[in-house]
Design a protein around this motif. Structure first.
Motif, PDB file in Angstrom:
ATOM      1  N   GLU A 113       0.826  -1.207   0.000  1.00  0.00           N
ATOM      2  CA  GLU A 113       0.000   0.000   0.000  1.00  0.00           C
ATOM      3  C   GLU A 113       0.858   1.254   0.000  1.00  0.00           C
ATOM      4  OE1 GLU A 113      -2.496  -0.612   3.389  1.00  0.00           O
ATOM      5  OE2 GLU A 113      -4.050  -1.656   2.230  1.00  0.00           O
ATOM      6  N   THR A 114       1.951   1.237   0.774  1.00  0.00           N
ATOM      7  CA  THR A 114       2.822   2.397   0.805  1.00  0.00           C
ATOM      8  C   THR A 114       3.575   2.559  -0.511  1.00  0.00           C
ATOM      9  OG1 THR A 114       3.081   2.063   3.184  1.00  0.00           O
ATOM     10  CG2 THR A 114       4.618   3.574   2.133  1.00  0.00           C
ATOM     11  N   MET A 115       3.958   1.435  -1.099  1.00  0.00           N
ATOM     12  CA  MET A 115       4.606   1.487  -2.418  1.00  0.00           C
ATOM     13  C   MET A 115       3.657   2.069  -3.471  1.00  0.00           C
ATOM     14  SD  MET A 115       7.751   0.222  -2.457  1.00  0.00           S
ATOM     15  CE  MET A 115       8.848  -0.880  -1.561  1.00  0.00           C
ATOM     16  N   TYR A 131       8.899   3.960   9.414  1.00  0.00           N
ATOM     17  CA  TYR A 131       8.315   2.636   9.195  1.00  0.00           C
ATOM     18  C   TYR A 131       8.891   1.626  10.188  1.00  0.00           C
ATOM     19  CZ  TYR A 131       5.469  -0.363   6.343  1.00  0.00           C
ATOM     20  OH  TYR A 131       4.466  -1.179   5.891  1.00  0.00           O
ATOM     21  N   TYR A 132       8.480   1.792  11.450  1.00  0.00           N
ATOM     22  CA  TYR A 132       8.965   0.952  12.529  1.00  0.00           C
ATOM     23  C   TYR A 132       7.786   0.279  13.226  1.00  0.00           C
ATOM     24  CZ  TYR A 132      13.555   3.111  12.134  1.00  0.00           C
ATOM     25  OH  TYR A 132      14.763   3.533  11.668  1.00  0.00           O
ATOM     26  N   ASP A 133       8.056  -0.898  13.782  1.00  0.00           N
ATOM     27  CA  ASP A 133       7.014  -1.516  14.599  1.00  0.00           C
ATOM     28  C   ASP A 133       7.143  -1.001  16.027  1.00  0.00           C
ATOM     29  OD1 ASP A 133       8.708  -4.755  14.820  1.00  0.00           O
ATOM     30  OD2 ASP A 133       9.071  -2.888  15.885  1.00  0.00           O
ATOM     31  N   TYR A 134       6.336  -1.547  16.922  1.00  0.00           N
ATOM     32  CA  TYR A 134       6.288  -0.992  18.273  1.00  0.00           C
ATOM     33  C   TYR A 134       7.589  -1.153  19.035  1.00  0.00           C
ATOM     34  CZ  TYR A 134       5.464  -5.846  19.667  1.00  0.00           C
ATOM     35  OH  TYR A 134       5.571  -7.195  19.867  1.00  0.00           O
ATOM     36  N   ASN A 135       8.467  -2.035  18.586  1.00  0.00           N
ATOM     37  CA  ASN A 135       9.770  -2.201  19.226  1.00  0.00           C
ATOM     38  C   ASN A 135      10.849  -1.350  18.569  1.00  0.00           C
ATOM     39  OD1 ASN A 135       9.203  -4.099  21.303  1.00  0.00           O
ATOM     40  ND2 ASN A 135       8.941  -5.662  19.747  1.00  0.00           N
ATOM     41  N   GLY A 136      10.449  -0.545  17.599  1.00  0.00           N
ATOM     42  CA  GLY A 136      11.420   0.312  16.938  1.00  0.00           C
ATOM     43  C   GLY A 136      12.254  -0.413  15.911  1.00  0.00           C
ATOM     44  N   PHE A 137      11.762  -1.537  15.430  1.00  0.00           N
ATOM     45  CA  PHE A 137      12.542  -2.332  14.478  1.00  0.00           C
ATOM     46  C   PHE A 137      12.160  -1.985  13.051  1.00  0.00           C
ATOM     47  CE2 PHE A 137      15.129  -5.576  12.892  1.00  0.00           C
ATOM     48  CZ  PHE A 137      14.455  -6.184  11.857  1.00  0.00           C
ATOM     49  N   ASN A 138      13.129  -1.532  12.284  1.00  0.00           N
ATOM     50  CA  ASN A 138      12.861  -1.206  10.891  1.00  0.00           C
ATOM     51  C   ASN A 138      12.587  -2.469  10.088  1.00  0.00           C
ATOM     52  OD1 ASN A 138      13.722  -0.708   7.974  1.00  0.00           O
ATOM     53  ND2 ASN A 138      13.587   1.352   8.805  1.00  0.00           N
ATOM     54  N   MET A 139      11.572  -2.445   9.236  1.00  0.00           N
ATOM     55  CA  MET A 139      11.157  -3.629   8.505  1.00  0.00           C
ATOM     56  C   MET A 139      11.963  -3.874   7.230  1.00  0.00           C
ATOM     57  SD  MET A 139       7.032  -3.393   8.863  1.00  0.00           S
ATOM     58  CE  MET A 139       6.817  -4.551   7.523  1.00  0.00           C
ATOM     59  N   GLY A 140      13.082  -3.226   7.090  1.00  0.00           N
ATOM     60  CA  GLY A 140      13.866  -3.432   5.869  1.00  0.00           C
ATOM     61  C   GLY A 140      13.236  -2.759   4.669  1.00  0.00           C
ATOM     62  N   PHE A 141      12.474  -1.702   4.926  1.00  0.00           N
ATOM     63  CA  PHE A 141      11.693  -1.042   3.891  1.00  0.00           C
ATOM     64  C   PHE A 141      12.407   0.222   3.454  1.00  0.00           C
ATOM     65  CE2 PHE A 141       7.513   1.419   3.149  1.00  0.00           C
ATOM     66  CZ  PHE A 141       7.524   1.094   1.815  1.00  0.00           C
ATOM     67  N   GLY A 142      12.844   0.299   2.221  1.00  0.00           N
ATOM     68  CA  GLY A 142      13.514   1.515   1.805  1.00  0.00           C
ATOM     69  C   GLY A 142      14.022   1.458   0.383  1.00  0.00           C
ATOM     70  N   TYR A 143      14.826   2.395   0.042  1.00  0.00           N
ATOM     71  CA  TYR A 143      15.365   2.467  -1.308  1.00  0.00           C
ATOM     72  C   TYR A 143      16.481   1.448  -1.490  1.00  0.00           C
ATOM     73  CZ  TYR A 143      12.557   6.551  -2.000  1.00  0.00           C
ATOM     74  OH  TYR A 143      11.479   7.380  -2.135  1.00  0.00           O
ATOM     75  N   SER A 157      12.148  -0.774  -3.254  1.00  0.00           N
ATOM     76  CA  SER A 157      11.627  -2.127  -3.073  1.00  0.00           C
ATOM     77  C   SER A 157      11.754  -2.580  -1.632  1.00  0.00           C
ATOM     78  CB  SER A 157      12.362  -3.123  -3.980  1.00  0.00           C
ATOM     79  OG  SER A 157      13.659  -3.376  -3.482  1.00  0.00           O
ATOM     80  N   TRP A 158      11.050  -3.662  -1.334  1.00  0.00           N
ATOM     81  CA  TRP A 158      11.124  -4.340  -0.031  1.00  0.00           C
ATOM     82  C   TRP A 158      11.334  -5.811  -0.315  1.00  0.00           C
ATOM     83  CZ3 TRP A 158       8.499  -8.337   2.339  1.00  0.00           C
ATOM     84  CH2 TRP A 158       8.590  -8.438   3.739  1.00  0.00           C
ATOM     85  N   SER A 159      12.169  -6.453   0.494  1.00  0.00           N
ATOM     86  CA  SER A 159      12.493  -7.858   0.282  1.00  0.00           C
ATOM     87  C   SER A 159      12.261  -8.652   1.557  1.00  0.00           C
ATOM     88  CB  SER A 159      13.958  -7.991  -0.148  1.00  0.00           C
ATOM     89  OG  SER A 159      14.425  -9.318   0.009  1.00  0.00           O
ATOM     90  N   LEU A 160      11.516  -9.741   1.467  1.00  0.00           N
ATOM     91  CA  LEU A 160      11.318 -10.625   2.614  1.00  0.00           C
ATOM     92  C   LEU A 160      12.646 -11.211   3.067  1.00  0.00           C
ATOM     93  CD1 LEU A 160       9.503 -12.195   4.584  1.00  0.00           C
ATOM     94  CD2 LEU A 160       9.215 -13.940   2.807  1.00  0.00           C
ATOM     95  N   VAL A 192       8.630  -6.675  -3.190  1.00  0.00           N
ATOM     96  CA  VAL A 192       7.625  -5.675  -3.571  1.00  0.00           C
ATOM     97  C   VAL A 192       8.384  -4.484  -4.111  1.00  0.00           C
ATOM     98  CG1 VAL A 192       5.653  -4.295  -2.830  1.00  0.00           C
ATOM     99  CG2 VAL A 192       6.161  -6.461  -1.661  1.00  0.00           C
ATOM    100  N   GLY A 193       8.118  -4.100  -5.351  1.00  0.00           N
ATOM    101  CA  GLY A 193       8.883  -3.013  -5.951  1.00  0.00           C
ATOM    102  C   GLY A 193       8.031  -2.084  -6.790  1.00  0.00           C
ATOM    103  N   VAL A 194       8.487  -0.858  -6.899  1.00  0.00           N
ATOM    104  CA  VAL A 194       7.817   0.157  -7.714  1.00  0.00           C
ATOM    105  C   VAL A 194       8.521   0.245  -9.062  1.00  0.00           C
ATOM    106  CG1 VAL A 194       7.232   2.603  -7.935  1.00  0.00           C
ATOM    107  CG2 VAL A 194       7.132   1.487  -5.687  1.00  0.00           C
ATOM    108  N   ARG A 195       7.743   0.075 -10.118  1.00  0.00           N
ATOM    109  CA  ARG A 195       8.254   0.246 -11.482  1.00  0.00           C
ATOM    110  C   ARG A 195       7.293   1.192 -12.201  1.00  0.00           C
ATOM    111  NH1 ARG A 195      11.430  -3.373 -14.098  1.00  0.00           N
ATOM    112  NH2 ARG A 195      10.582  -5.140 -12.932  1.00  0.00           N
TER     113      ARG A 195
END
Length: 210
Positions: A113-115, A131-143, A157-160, A192-195
């Motif tokens: 949705e954010t992408m 883009y952090y969860d309640y523990n302050g952990f970044n979900m690996g979401f970025g450029y 993009s974001w990668s599992l 998940v990537g933006v093209r």
């Protein structure tokens, strides 16, 4: 080989068509039953995430197979987004609800949705610092790395796989969530990537090393 394209529709009849196409691909490739079931389970997990997205966005699905490598691909069009929908997605993103999404597929949907916001409006910056969860952990979401961007054509993009690697190092609760996730165990990666004006979700699974 590449399957027939399934156009995603709001009445969700497309979901059964997706599973049918996936089964056709594995059968055509002569994939043994146990491995074919894994691809089917990944397709089911993907289908479980799609309803909330296809209610608002047009898109399509297809499957690809090359030797023992499989891809389940979804492409969503962001150019159909209304201004009201854009404002709604921005509000959800800034509220922190996306980062607190439950389950791996819930997180992937939130990332998607954010992408879509970025694909619709390139001036909208992916909120890497929010883009952090309640523990302050970044979900690996970025450029992404420029070399990866060159190879894929993605603006961001974001990668599992990246997320899993980071979680194993930093966050026990998130790691437990991954341990409970079917898709995290079965998929080699989900990207998940933006093209351009589209957002692509690609589920990857290879049996070449088994």
């Amino acid at each position: 080989m590449k399957s027939n394209i399934c156009y995603l529709n709001k009445d969700l009849t497309c979901l059964e068509a997706i599973l049918t196409e996936v089964e056709k691909v594995t059968a055509y490739n002569g994939l043994e039953a146990k491995k074919a079931l894994r691809i089917r389970l990944l397709a089911e997990e993907l289908c479980g995430m799609l309803p909330g997205l296809v209610e608002r966005f047009n898109g399509k699905f297809w499957a690809e197979a090359e030797d023992d490598s499989y891809k389940l691909c979804v492409e969503l069009r962001a150019d159909d987004m209304s201004i009201d929908m854009r404002e709604e997605l921005i509000a959800v993103s800034k509220s922190g609800k996306n980062a607190a999404a439950k389950g791996i597929m819930g997180k992937i949907r939130a990332v998607t949705e954010t992408m879509l916001l970025t694909a619709f409006d390139p001036s909208y910056s992916v909120p890497t610092d929010e883009y952090y969860d309640y523990n302050g952990f970044n979900m690996g979401f970025g450029y992404i790395d420029p070399n990866v961007a060159y190879e894929t054509g993605y603006q961001c993009s974001w990668s599992l796989f990246t997320y899993k690697t980071a979680v194993e190092e930093k966050e026990e609760d998130a790691y437990s969530e991954l341990e409970r996730s079917i898709v995290a165990k079965l998929a080699d990666d989900i990207i998940v990537g933006v093209r351009g004006n589209n957002v692509e979700i690609t589920v990857k699974k290879s049996f070449g090393t088994l």
